[in-house]
Design a protein around this motif. Structure first.
Motif, PDB file in Angstrom:
ATOM      1  N   GLY A 185       0.725  -1.363   0.125  1.00 26.64           N
ATOM      2  CA  GLY A 185       0.056  -0.063   0.033  1.00 26.64           C
ATOM      3  C   GLY A 185       0.941   1.306  -0.108  1.00 26.64           C
ATOM      4  O   GLY A 185       2.134   1.264  -0.005  1.00 26.64           O
ATOM      5  N   GLY A 186       0.100   2.448  -0.170  1.00 32.24           N
ATOM      6  CA  GLY A 186       1.088   3.607  -0.219  1.00 32.24           C
ATOM      7  C   GLY A 186       1.158   4.147  -1.462  1.00 32.24           C
ATOM      8  O   GLY A 186       0.604   3.583  -2.537  1.00 32.24           O
ATOM      9  N   GLN A 187       1.849   5.054  -1.718  1.00 32.51           N
ATOM     10  CA  GLN A 187       2.388   5.404  -3.025  1.00 32.51           C
ATOM     11  C   GLN A 187       2.938   4.526  -3.737  1.00 32.51           C
ATOM     12  O   GLN A 187       3.861   3.858  -3.294  1.00 32.51           O
ATOM     13  CB  GLN A 187       3.101   6.897  -2.922  1.00 32.51           C
ATOM     14  CG  GLN A 187       3.283   7.746  -4.080  1.00 32.51           C
ATOM     15  CD  GLN A 187       4.047   8.924  -4.025  1.00 32.51           C
ATOM     16  OE1 GLN A 187       4.733   9.353  -2.557  1.00 32.51           O
ATOM     17  NE2 GLN A 187       4.559   9.352  -4.870  1.00 32.51           N
ATOM     18  N   SER A 188       2.648   4.436  -5.253  1.00 29.19           N
ATOM     19  CA  SER A 188       3.651   3.572  -5.975  1.00 29.19           C
ATOM     20  C   SER A 188       4.711   4.408  -6.777  1.00 29.19           C
ATOM     21  O   SER A 188       4.592   5.650  -7.046  1.00 29.19           O
ATOM     22  CB  SER A 188       2.620   3.007  -7.297  1.00 29.19           C
ATOM     23  OG  SER A 188       1.659   2.301  -6.659  1.00 29.19           O
ATOM     24  N   TYR A 189       5.832   3.587  -6.690  1.00 28.11           N
ATOM     25  CA  TYR A 189       7.162   4.188  -7.540  1.00 28.11           C
ATOM     26  C   TYR A 189       7.327   3.404  -8.751  1.00 28.11           C
ATOM     27  O   TYR A 189       7.290   2.035  -8.544  1.00 28.11           O
ATOM     28  CB  TYR A 189       8.148   4.204  -6.722  1.00 28.11           C
ATOM     29  CG  TYR A 189       8.008   5.064  -5.293  1.00 28.11           C
ATOM     30  CD1 TYR A 189       8.132   6.584  -5.315  1.00 28.11           C
ATOM     31  CD2 TYR A 189       7.765   4.447  -4.217  1.00 28.11           C
ATOM     32  CE1 TYR A 189       7.684   7.259  -4.289  1.00 28.11           C
ATOM     33  CE2 TYR A 189       7.581   5.000  -3.042  1.00 28.11           C
ATOM     34  CZ  TYR A 189       7.389   6.464  -3.114  1.00 28.11           C
ATOM     35  OH  TYR A 189       7.303   7.401  -1.811  1.00 28.11           O
TER      36      TYR A 189
END
Lengths: 196, 114
Positions: A185-189
């Motif tokens: 989860g969280g922002q994707s890079y």
């Protein structure tokens, strides 16, 4: 090829800090075994009641400090960053894939990964940096006494072995639990562009 | 060139004994606190220092603090002493083994009568 923020931090915690700590502990064990019987080339000095207190080579000093730093970084990042994501309480109707502990506990066939695996890992892990710190401190600060007393060398070697065992248990369970219920989860890079 | 200092053949082992024993005691206290927090809701609440991490934050913080205090006190007392190291080492390994056992969930559960 992309990775989420939580996956990235979990990798840094387990593979960078934890992985390096485990490898470095193994190296320290080899170092301790290699130096278990101190060099007898200074037997003339020993015969007159004095022994050589050769300070640790600079590379060993840096190596042991890096080992201890990695150990503490692993447990601290795990306990304060990754573990809260793992144990977060899922709101009603939420996708349990984002709540690893709840996902594991939701089924009797997977609950043991938390009740046994994580419960063991989250505590035993701390023994490794504690013992590792003591081992490094003795080797760096009290090398003369370490050289002079066989009982000291045996004890330090024993604690280093236990630190390695504790780190192996923690790292092993962490890797297995993260396969069963990954922290995500969280922002994707985006790490690399698509091949298509 | 590496510097070689000549020191007495039997330098005091007190500081090392302090470090070893404190480490064993610290690991033992970690195990005791882990089991105690698991068995007592009030203690678990008191050890909830950092809410996202839960009682684990207090268990580990207190164990580490006690380990460091123990190390400091023993190191000050044994600074220039040469002790029966085998005896100190035996106690340190006993504490370490108990600490390891207490972190093992089935043993903790057995201890709590579950």
């Amino acid at each position: 090829m992309e990775v989420t923020q939580r996956e990235l931090v979990t990798m840094i915690h387990g593979m960078l800090f934890g992985g390096f700590f485990l490898l470095a502990l193994f190296g320290a064990l080899v170092l301790l075994l290699d130096r278990f019987n101190p060099d007898r080339s200074n037997s003339d000095r020993i015969a007159v009641g004095i022994s050589p207190a050769q300070p640790a080579p600079r590379w060993q000093t840096l190596y042991l400090i890096a080992m201890v730093a990695a150990g503490w970084a692993a447990v601290l990042s795990g306990a304060t960053i990754v573990y809260p994501w793992y144990r977060a309480v899922a709101p009603a109707g939420a996708d349990l894939a984002l709540y690893p502990q709840r996902l594991l506990m939701s089924h009797p066939t997977t609950a043991g990964w938390h009740n046994f695996g994580m419960e063991w890992k989250e505590h035993v892990a701390w023994i490794a940096p504690m013992a590792g710190t003591m081992v490094a401190w003795v080797l760096l600060k009290h090398r003369a006494a370490w050289n002079a007393h066989r009982a000291v060398r045996t004890t330090v070697l024993g604690f280093a072995a236990v630190a390695f065992l504790a780190a192996m248990i923690a790292g092993g369970w962490g890797a297995m639990i993260n396969k069963k219920a990954p922290v995500q989860g969280g922002q994707s890079y985006q790490l690399m562009g698509s091949t298509k | 060139m590496t510097e070689i200092k000549l020191v007495p053949q039997n330098p005091a082992n007190g500081p090392i004994a302090a470090a070893v024993l404190a480490c064993g005691i610290g690991c033992f206290l970690l195990g005791v606190l882990a089991v105690a927090a698991d068995g007592s809701k009030s203690l678990a609440a008191a050890l909830n220092f950092y809410h996202p991490t839960g009682p684990l934050s207090g268990v580990t913080s207190v164990a580490i603090a006690l380990w460091l205090i123990c190390w400091t006190v023993l190191a000050a007392r044994w600074r220039n002493k040469t002790l029966a190291f085998a005896r100190v080492s035996a106690f340190a390994f006993l504490f370490l083994a108990l600490g390891l056992l207490l972190t093992f969930p089935p043993f903790g559960d057995l201890f709590l009568g579950r």
